[in-house]
Scaffold this motif. Sequence first.
Motif, short mmCIF file in Angstrom:
data_model
loop_
_atom_site.label_atom_id
_atom_site.label_comp_id
_atom_site.label_asym_id
_atom_site.label_seq_id
_atom_site.Cartn_x
_atom_site.Cartn_y
_atom_site.Cartn_z
N UNK A 41 0.83 -1.21 0.00
CA UNK A 41 0.00 0.00 0.00
C UNK A 41 0.86 1.26 0.00
N UNK A 42 1.94 1.24 0.76
CA UNK A 42 2.83 2.41 0.81
C UNK A 42 3.47 2.66 -0.56
N UNK A 43 3.96 1.59 -1.21
CA UNK A 43 4.56 1.73 -2.54
C UNK A 43 3.56 2.32 -3.53
N UNK A 44 2.35 1.80 -3.51
CA UNK A 44 1.33 2.27 -4.45
C UNK A 44 0.95 3.71 -4.15
N UNK A 45 0.86 4.06 -2.88
CA UNK A 45 0.43 5.43 -2.50
C UNK A 45 1.40 6.51 -2.97
N UNK A 46 2.63 6.12 -3.29
CA UNK A 46 3.61 7.09 -3.78
C UNK A 46 3.25 7.63 -5.16
N UNK A 47 2.43 6.87 -5.93
CA UNK A 47 2.13 7.27 -7.31
C UNK A 47 0.64 7.28 -7.66
N UNK A 48 -0.19 6.63 -6.83
CA UNK A 48 -1.59 6.45 -7.21
C UNK A 48 -2.53 6.87 -6.08
N UNK A 49 -3.79 7.12 -6.45
CA UNK A 49 -4.77 7.55 -5.46
C UNK A 49 -5.72 6.42 -5.05
N UNK A 50 -5.55 5.24 -5.64
CA UNK A 50 -6.35 4.09 -5.24
C UNK A 50 -5.57 2.81 -5.49
N UNK A 51 -5.99 1.77 -4.80
CA UNK A 51 -5.39 0.45 -4.92
C UNK A 51 -6.48 -0.51 -5.33
N UNK A 52 -6.15 -1.42 -6.24
CA UNK A 52 -7.10 -2.46 -6.63
C UNK A 52 -6.45 -3.83 -6.39
N UNK A 53 -7.29 -4.82 -6.18
CA UNK A 53 -6.81 -6.19 -6.03
C UNK A 53 -7.95 -7.15 -6.28
N UNK A 54 -7.59 -8.38 -6.62
CA UNK A 54 -8.56 -9.46 -6.73
C UNK A 54 -8.54 -10.19 -5.39
N UNK A 55 -9.66 -10.22 -4.72
CA UNK A 55 -9.74 -10.81 -3.38
C UNK A 55 -10.31 -12.22 -3.45
N UNK A 56 -9.49 -13.19 -3.12
CA UNK A 56 -9.96 -14.56 -3.02
C UNK A 56 -10.86 -14.67 -1.79
N UNK A 57 -11.63 -15.74 -1.72
CA UNK A 57 -12.53 -15.92 -0.58
C UNK A 57 -11.80 -15.89 0.77
N UNK A 58 -10.62 -16.56 0.90
CA UNK A 58 -9.97 -16.53 2.21
C UNK A 58 -9.48 -15.15 2.64
N UNK A 59 -9.25 -14.26 1.69
CA UNK A 59 -8.67 -12.96 2.01
C UNK A 59 -9.68 -11.81 2.02
N UNK A 60 -10.87 -12.04 1.52
CA UNK A 60 -11.84 -10.96 1.36
C UNK A 60 -12.13 -10.20 2.66
N UNK A 61 -12.35 -10.91 3.75
CA UNK A 61 -12.67 -10.25 5.03
C UNK A 61 -11.50 -9.40 5.52
N UNK A 62 -10.29 -9.88 5.30
CA UNK A 62 -9.09 -9.12 5.71
C UNK A 62 -9.04 -7.80 4.95
N UNK A 63 -9.24 -7.86 3.65
CA UNK A 63 -9.19 -6.63 2.85
C UNK A 63 -10.33 -5.69 3.23
N UNK A 64 -11.50 -6.25 3.48
CA UNK A 64 -12.64 -5.42 3.87
C UNK A 64 -12.31 -4.64 5.15
N UNK A 65 -11.70 -5.30 6.13
CA UNK A 65 -11.31 -4.62 7.38
C UNK A 65 -10.29 -3.53 7.15
N UNK A 66 -9.53 -3.65 6.05
CA UNK A 66 -8.50 -2.66 5.74
C UNK A 66 -9.03 -1.50 4.89
N UNK A 67 -10.33 -1.47 4.64
CA UNK A 67 -10.93 -0.35 3.92
C UNK A 67 -11.18 -0.59 2.45
N UNK A 68 -10.97 -1.80 1.98
CA UNK A 68 -11.25 -2.13 0.58
C UNK A 68 -12.73 -2.42 0.42
#
Length: 152
Positions: free
Chosen positions: A100-127
């Motif tokens: 996230x830090x690397x991306x924030x140096x150049x972009x205003x948003x982050x995208x990712x493909x969230x697999x079922x095991x990771x979806x809740x983790x990303x949701x808690x992180x604001x995705x």
Amino acid sequence: MTIYKATISHLETVKNITVRTINAVYPHYYPSGAVDFFLSHHNDCNIHSDIVNGNVYILNDADNITVGTVTVKANEICRLFVFPEYQGKGYGRELLNYAEKKISEKYSSIILDASLPAKAIYHKRGYVPTDYHSIETENGDYLCYDVMEKKL
């Protein structure tokens, strides 16, 4: 903890982290055809290309043991995996923070493909989900995942 850019000499390490994690975690969430799809998607050629393009990072713990990897392509986070025996110890969070830090140096948003095991983790992180995909795989199985985005 140390995070550093992978080189071609790390290809087998990144592949090992990826394959072991998929084989240990994904069968609890996906049918076999979908697991096989993940494994074929994260093949040597794709990992090699990402390393050559300077997109792959490796995390070593305090004892200099390799525990995880993440790939960052423009504003997209891909292939974030932590060896199963090191999960639940904050290493995935460290890799996600780094990406996230690397991306924030150049972009205003982050995208990712969230697999079922990771979806809740990303949701808690604001995705938030922005799209949903369902891919038919072998044996009539389906691989389902969300595209998620986080505004910075």
